[in-house]
Scaffold this active site. Structure first.
Site, PDB file in Angstrom:
ATOM      1  N   ASP A   1      -9.534  -5.483  -5.260  1.00 40.33           N
ATOM      2  CA  ASP A   1      -9.120  -4.485  -4.270  1.00 40.33           C
ATOM      3  C   ASP A   1     -10.164  -3.374  -4.256  1.00 40.33           C
ATOM      4  OD1 ASP A   1      -7.927  -2.441  -2.801  1.00 40.33           O
ATOM      5  OD2 ASP A   1      -5.951  -2.704  -3.703  1.00 40.33           O
TER       6      ASP A   1
ATOM      7  N   SER B   1       0.831  -1.190   0.000  1.00 37.44           N
ATOM      8  CA  SER B   1       0.000   0.000   0.000  1.00 37.44           C
ATOM      9  C   SER B   1       0.880   1.260   0.000  1.00 37.44           C
ATOM     10  CB  SER B   1      -0.970  -0.054   1.191  1.00 37.44           C
ATOM     11  OG  SER B   1      -2.015   0.869   1.058  1.00 37.44           O
TER      12      SER B   1
ATOM     13  N   HIS C   1      -6.998  -6.053  -1.263  1.00 40.20           N
ATOM     14  CA  HIS C   1      -5.883  -5.118  -1.049  1.00 40.20           C
ATOM     15  C   HIS C   1      -4.777  -5.725  -0.192  1.00 40.20           C
ATOM     16  CE1 HIS C   1      -4.149  -1.079  -0.938  1.00 40.20           C
ATOM     17  NE2 HIS C   1      -3.996  -1.193   0.380  1.00 40.20           N
TER      18      HIS C   1
END
Length: 419
Positions: free
Chosen positions: A326, A231, A359
């Site tokens: 995601d 991320s 994610h």
């Protein structure tokens, strides 16, 4: 014959090890329910169950026996692990103290009903630190980190491990990588000790300090350092590979090819964050879950390109991983954009996007977390993912990450920054 539950090849293993779960002593064709129970360090109970029918000799082997329903169905040798979930909504299973294992109770109950008659059970320990791996707390200079050293003199490839904007010092991925033969530095950069929860700016030289620290370790091979990030940590990994000499390989997990949320200041330059508007944030009326996926300005707009990380100038090798489900970040779209930019410059780039993955691509057998609280924002956010597909993606991604670093950190050509 008493019913026995066994875990092969051993009842204790590393968390990323696949195992063979077997049951013996059942009646031929007997219907049973298997249940896994794990209590995390916060006292939260995670459970999974699946219904099975014994073979003609009264045995079950989860590498061959299909589940007939429950938390999953079909032949899923590790299904009782990756399908664990809490009754409390939006809980994420993560390891805080890597020095202790997770203990999983594996139970067999009669029939496909209410699980009232226990036939047999065993306890399975899954650890995050292989025997002989050293864990060393690092508070040197400004660094807030933990160093993991594999046993032996080495030299071993060196890695820096970065998590996302939830902050903190996350160690379990780094400890598992060290258990697989990498000297690994888990590095905090926000929301930990005296590091602010939402920094006004991030300094590139903080991350350079981490590179120099790792290069000084006697057990680290001198052919270049690898960095991986998830991320927000992913775009920091790309920035490190672009601007810092000695970074030879970078892995971006659910990230983007531009700087996100916090300005990054280097020597004589600052990369601003990609423009965003929290007014585009959507909150579900039914679940109160927050959807961030639309908050960014269009990354294709040239007005945003000053926020791009100029990866094209780096000689490092890149691996991009993203999930097509995601729901937190348009990571597949953003990764595709980064890959296209690099390939346009004639660079060979590895890229894998996973159907049904969300994610939070984690080490294998950690269960999918579709939504949880974001510790810095204090909001419950969506992460996305489908259970079985996400589990398969995590297994594949874990093997890809290790193979990528072994390939690119074990020869002698260390790239230098072109800036």
């Amino acid at each position: 014959m008493a019913v026995q539950v066994t875990v092969l090849p051993s009842p204790t293993c590393l968390f990323d090890d696949p195992v063979q779960i077997c049951v013996t002593g059942l009646l031929p064709q007997q219907e049973v329910t298997l249940r896994a129970c794990l209590v995390d360090e916060g006292g939260e109970l995670f459970q999974a169950h699946a219904r099975y029918r014994a073979g003609s000799s009264g045995e079950l082997d989860l590498t061959r026996s299909p589940a007939l329903g429950g938390s999953y169905s079909g032949v899923e040798p590790m299904g009782l692990l990756w399908s664990l979930r809490s009754k409390t909504p939006y809980k994420r299973l993560a390891k805080r103290n890597v020095l202790t294992p997770f203990c999983v109770d594996l139970e067999v109950y009669e029939g496909h009903g209410d699980m009232s008659r226990l036939l047999g059970k065993c306890t399975h320990e899954r650890s995050f630190l292989a025997e002989g791996v050293k864990r060393i707390s690092v508070r040197e200079g400004r660094l807030k980190a933990t160093l993991f050293l594999p046993p032996g003199p080495g030299p071993f490839p060196g890695l820096i491990d970065l998590y996302g904007s939830g902050g903190g010092l996350v160690e379990y991925r780094a400890s598992l990588l060290a258990s697989r033969g990498f000297v690994t530095l888990a590095l905090a950069y926000m929301a930990f000790e005296d590091l602010p929860a939402m920094p006004e700016i991030l300094e590139l030289d903080y991350f350079e300090e981490a590179v120099h620290f790792l290069q000084k370790q006697k057990q680290v091979k001198d052919t270049g350092i690898g960095v991986l990030g998830l991320s927000k940590g992913a775009d920091l990994a790309l920035s490190m590979a672009t601007f810092l000499p000695g970074i030879k390989a970078a892995v971006s997990i659910s990230g983007s090819g531009f700087n996100s949320f916090i300005p990054l200041r280097g020597d004589g330059f600052t990369i601003p964050p990609h423009p965003y508007d929290l007014g585009r944030m959507k909150t579900s009326k039914e679940s109160d879950l927050v959807d961030f996926s639309e908050i960014l300005d269009d990354h294709r707009d040239p007005a945003t390109w000053h926020c791009r990380i100029p990866m094209e100038r780096s000689l490092a090798k890149f691996l991009f991983l993203s999930g097509l489900d995601d729901t937190n970040w348009k990571s597949d779209l953003y990764c595709q954009d980064a890959v296209q930019r690099l390939r346009h410059c004639g660079r060979k780039v590895e890229f894998c996007s996973y159907s049904g993955a969300g994610h939070l691509l984690e080490p294998p057998y950690l269960p999918l977390c579709q939504a949880s609280i974001h510790k810095v924002l204090g909001l419950f956010v969506q992460w996305g993912g489908q259970w079985k597909e996400h589990a398969k993606a995590q297994e594949d991604a874990w093997h890809r990450i290790q193979a990528f670093f072994w390939q690119h950190l074990m020869d002698s050509d260390t790239p230098k920054s072109n800036l």
